[in-house]
Design a protein around this motif. Structure first.
Motif, PDB file in Angstrom:
ATOM      1  N   SER A 283      75.699  57.113  -6.933  1.00 40.37           N
ATOM      2  CA  SER A 283      74.479  57.562  -7.610  1.00 40.37           C
ATOM      3  C   SER A 283      73.239  56.750  -7.264  1.00 40.37           C
ATOM      4  O   SER A 283      72.142  57.113  -7.677  1.00 40.37           O
ATOM      5  N   THR A 284      73.384  55.666  -6.521  1.00 41.24           N
ATOM      6  CA  THR A 284      72.274  54.748  -6.307  1.00 41.24           C
ATOM      7  C   THR A 284      72.244  54.268  -4.863  1.00 41.24           C
ATOM      8  O   THR A 284      73.282  54.079  -4.238  1.00 41.24           O
ATOM      9  N   VAL A 285      71.006  54.053  -4.367  1.00 39.57           N
ATOM     10  CA  VAL A 285      70.833  53.373  -3.091  1.00 39.57           C
ATOM     11  C   VAL A 285      70.275  51.984  -3.393  1.00 39.57           C
ATOM     12  O   VAL A 285      69.184  51.851  -3.949  1.00 39.57           O
ATOM     13  N   PHE A 286      71.054  50.958  -3.047  1.00 36.59           N
ATOM     14  CA  PHE A 286      70.638  49.588  -3.277  1.00 36.59           C
ATOM     15  C   PHE A 286      70.018  48.998  -2.015  1.00 36.59           C
ATOM     16  O   PHE A 286      70.575  49.139  -0.927  1.00 36.59           O
ATOM     17  N   ALA A 287      68.880  48.328  -2.191  1.00 36.03           N
ATOM     18  CA  ALA A 287      68.327  47.480  -1.140  1.00 36.03           C
ATOM     19  C   ALA A 287      68.618  46.053  -1.579  1.00 36.03           C
ATOM     20  O   ALA A 287      68.032  45.561  -2.545  1.00 36.03           O
ATOM     21  N   GLN A 288      69.545  45.405  -0.889  1.00 35.46           N
ATOM     22  CA  GLN A 288      69.980  44.069  -1.276  1.00 35.46           C
ATOM     23  C   GLN A 288      69.278  43.039  -0.395  1.00 35.46           C
ATOM     24  O   GLN A 288      69.435  43.036   0.824  1.00 35.46           O
ATOM     25  N   VAL A 289      68.481  42.168  -1.045  1.00 44.01           N
ATOM     26  CA  VAL A 289      67.616  41.245  -0.317  1.00 44.01           C
ATOM     27  C   VAL A 289      68.167  39.825  -0.335  1.00 44.01           C
ATOM     28  O   VAL A 289      69.098  39.502  -1.085  1.00 44.01           O
ATOM     29  N   TYR A 321      64.972  53.531  -4.521  1.00 50.30           N
ATOM     30  CA  TYR A 321      65.885  52.410  -4.312  1.00 50.30           C
ATOM     31  C   TYR A 321      65.963  51.556  -5.580  1.00 50.30           C
ATOM     32  O   TYR A 321      64.992  51.459  -6.347  1.00 50.30           O
ATOM     33  N   SER A 322      67.095  50.908  -5.741  1.00 56.48           N
ATOM     34  CA  SER A 322      67.202  49.801  -6.684  1.00 56.48           C
ATOM     35  C   SER A 322      67.235  48.537  -5.844  1.00 56.48           C
ATOM     36  O   SER A 322      68.115  48.374  -4.981  1.00 56.48           O
ATOM     37  N   VAL A 323      66.253  47.674  -6.062  1.00 51.24           N
ATOM     38  CA  VAL A 323      66.149  46.444  -5.279  1.00 51.24           C
ATOM     39  C   VAL A 323      66.865  45.334  -6.049  1.00 51.24           C
ATOM     40  O   VAL A 323      66.521  45.029  -7.198  1.00 51.24           O
ATOM     41  N   VAL A 324      67.889  44.772  -5.411  1.00 53.57           N
ATOM     42  CA  VAL A 324      68.720  43.768  -6.083  1.00 53.57           C
ATOM     43  C   VAL A 324      68.866  42.550  -5.171  1.00 53.57           C
ATOM     44  O   VAL A 324      68.566  42.592  -3.977  1.00 53.57           O
ATOM     45  N   ASP A 331      71.287  40.792 -10.825  1.00 52.37           N
ATOM     46  CA  ASP A 331      69.918  40.302 -10.583  1.00 52.37           C
ATOM     47  C   ASP A 331      69.090  41.437  -9.981  1.00 52.37           C
ATOM     48  O   ASP A 331      68.817  41.469  -8.792  1.00 52.37           O
ATOM     49  N   THR A 332      68.681  42.342 -10.853  1.00 51.85           N
ATOM     50  CA  THR A 332      67.957  43.536 -10.436  1.00 51.85           C
ATOM     51  C   THR A 332      66.451  43.313 -10.532  1.00 51.85           C
ATOM     52  O   THR A 332      65.920  43.036 -11.600  1.00 51.85           O
ATOM     53  N   PHE A 333      65.770  43.445  -9.408  1.00 54.76           N
ATOM     54  CA  PHE A 333      64.310  43.317  -9.374  1.00 54.76           C
ATOM     55  C   PHE A 333      63.624  44.620  -9.781  1.00 54.76           C
ATOM     56  O   PHE A 333      62.551  44.601 -10.384  1.00 54.76           O
ATOM     57  N   ALA A 334      64.226  45.753  -9.422  1.00 52.36           N
ATOM     58  CA  ALA A 334      63.610  47.054  -9.710  1.00 52.36           C
ATOM     59  C   ALA A 334      64.687  48.129  -9.686  1.00 52.36           C
ATOM     60  O   ALA A 334      65.571  48.116  -8.827  1.00 52.36           O
ATOM     61  N   ASN A 335      64.597  49.048 -10.632  1.00 53.50           N
ATOM     62  CA  ASN A 335      65.523  50.174 -10.708  1.00 53.50           C
ATOM     63  C   ASN A 335      64.827  51.466 -10.305  1.00 53.50           C
ATOM     64  O   ASN A 335      63.717  51.750 -10.768  1.00 53.50           O
TER      65      ASN A 335
END
Length: 411
Positions: A283-289, A321-324, A331-335
């Protein structure tokens, strides 16, 4: 400073990296001084806790700012950065009498926010000028996560305790030269702030040797595109008129003081990270930084918003994107944030990263803290090196542990 400059900085100093724009800091400082240009004596004391890198402190000092501090260590940094003791105010909360005395001995203006320490300090040092922090029980700030003006706040001396405060001042013979308040962060309703100011004016009449009134700060800056912010020009016009009127009424030549932190440095800061992984789930696309709440805790701690954009592909088609981060904990920066199409290796930039970002960073997960770079006069200047493995071990003491042999139990 443009996107190309930020990309070059990330390439030279690695990611993640904090970047601060000196020109933006300078323009924000000028906005405030212009807004209160009608006040004969104005003092802006930069709140060091927002961003305490010594190069930033030196920049503030060069602009003519004073310094607002909350620990003896911030005072020492301020003195090291070139601030004169008389240009520093110490506004701690819950510190020991010994720390307060240590700072007072440096010649710094102290600000006391509880009756117990006020009485102890006044009894021992009646000749040292003291500012008192009042809690007006008015919440002018919009950020409820960091409210300080409510009746159950640990900050300030309640206006309902003024009679007790005045008895302490009379009994000790101490010298009160300033009165202070801070109503909260992200001020939007100027009329509420002005109402709180009236409470401060009324209580200021109790002190015949007053030299300044400090109205705190909490000015809101924009976080999102088209976001609203404190109208400092309107606030400046209205509070200037009232302040000058009060000085005329009382016959006092007072200084109007503020202690801006976030207002001066928030928008000047950029936090650049690299995308390690783009991960698609059901259900989600994560951008993992290559960062986490060890470097930027505000979204997790305060539920704060930081606008994030793709430096590498700014014109790409937007996706959600969910930026994690890479911390082994949430540690989620943005959902579910709309950002130009992200690929692994892209650089993402977090805006409003100047205030309470690096200053709240840690070595959680034994990760290194990032470098800090100041963009000044069209050039990048390294103002803090990226940490190394040796930095993690610095101050640790490795003890040689010998495990005693266990005796064989008798049969």
């Amino acid at each position: 400073m443009n996107n190309s400059d930020l990309i070059r900085i990330a390439q030279e100093y690695g990611s993640p990296v904090y970047v601060y724009d000196a020109e933006k800091i300078t323009s924000q400082y000028k906005r405030l001084t212009d807004a209160f240009s009608g006040v004969p004596k104005l003092r802006l004391n930069y709140a060091a806790k927002a961003l305490s890198n010594i190069s930033i402190l030196k920049l503030m000092n060069s602009l003519g700012s004073g310094l607002d501090t909350v620990s003896v260590q911030e005072v020492q940094l301020g003195l090291r950065a070139g601030f004169k003791p008389e240009d520093i105010i110490f506004t701690p909360n819950g510190v020991s009498l010994e720390e307060l005395e240590q700072v007072a001995a440096m010649g710094v203006q102290i600000n006391i926010d509880n009756l117990s320490i006020l009485e102890q300090f006044g009894s021992k040092h009646p000749d040292i000028p003291v500012c008192i922090r009042i809690n007006p029980h008015v919440m002018a700030g919009g950020n409820t996560n960091i409210s300080v003006g409510h009746i159950d706040s640990k900050f300030g001396i309640s206006i309902h305790q003024i009679p007790h405060l005045l008895r302490i001042v009379e009994n000790t013979g101490m010298h009160i030269n300033g009165i202070h308040m801070h109503t909260g962060s992200d001020i939007l309703d100027i009329e509420v702030f002005l109402y709180a100011s009236e409470i401060l004016f009324e209580n200021a009449r109790n002190f015949k040797d007053l030299e300044f009134i400090d109205f705190g700060s909490g000015f809101k800056v924009p976080y999102k595109p088209d976001d609203i912010a404190t109208d400092v020009a309107e606030l400046g016009a209205k509070l200037t008129a009232r302040f000058n009127e009060f000085c005329a009424e009382t016959g006092k030549d007072l200084t109007l003081a503020f202690e801006p932190g976030k207002f001066l440095v928030s928008e000047a800061g950029y936090f650049i990270t690299k995308v390690n992984v783009v991960k698609q789930t059901t259900s989600t696309v994560f951008a993992q930084v290559d960062s986490g709440f060890n470097h930027l805790i505000r979204p997790m701690f305060y539920n704060s918003y930081h606008h994030i954009y793709n430096l590498t592909n700014p014109g790409g088609k937007e996706r959600f994107y969910s930026v994690v981060g890479y911390i082994c904990e949430t540690d989620t920066f943005a959902n579910n944030r709309r950002i130009a199409a992200i690929s692994e290796g892209d650089l993402l930039c977090f805006k409003n990263a100047g205030a309470y970002c690096f200053s709240m960073a840690s070595n959680y997960n034994s990760r290194y803290r990032p470098a800090e770079v100041l963009w000044l006069n069209g050039q990048a200047h390294l103002i803090r090196k990226r940490e190394t493995f040796d930095d993690l071990l610095h101050n640790q003491v490795e003890v040689s542990l010998e495990v005693p042999e266990q005796e064989t139990p008798a049969t």
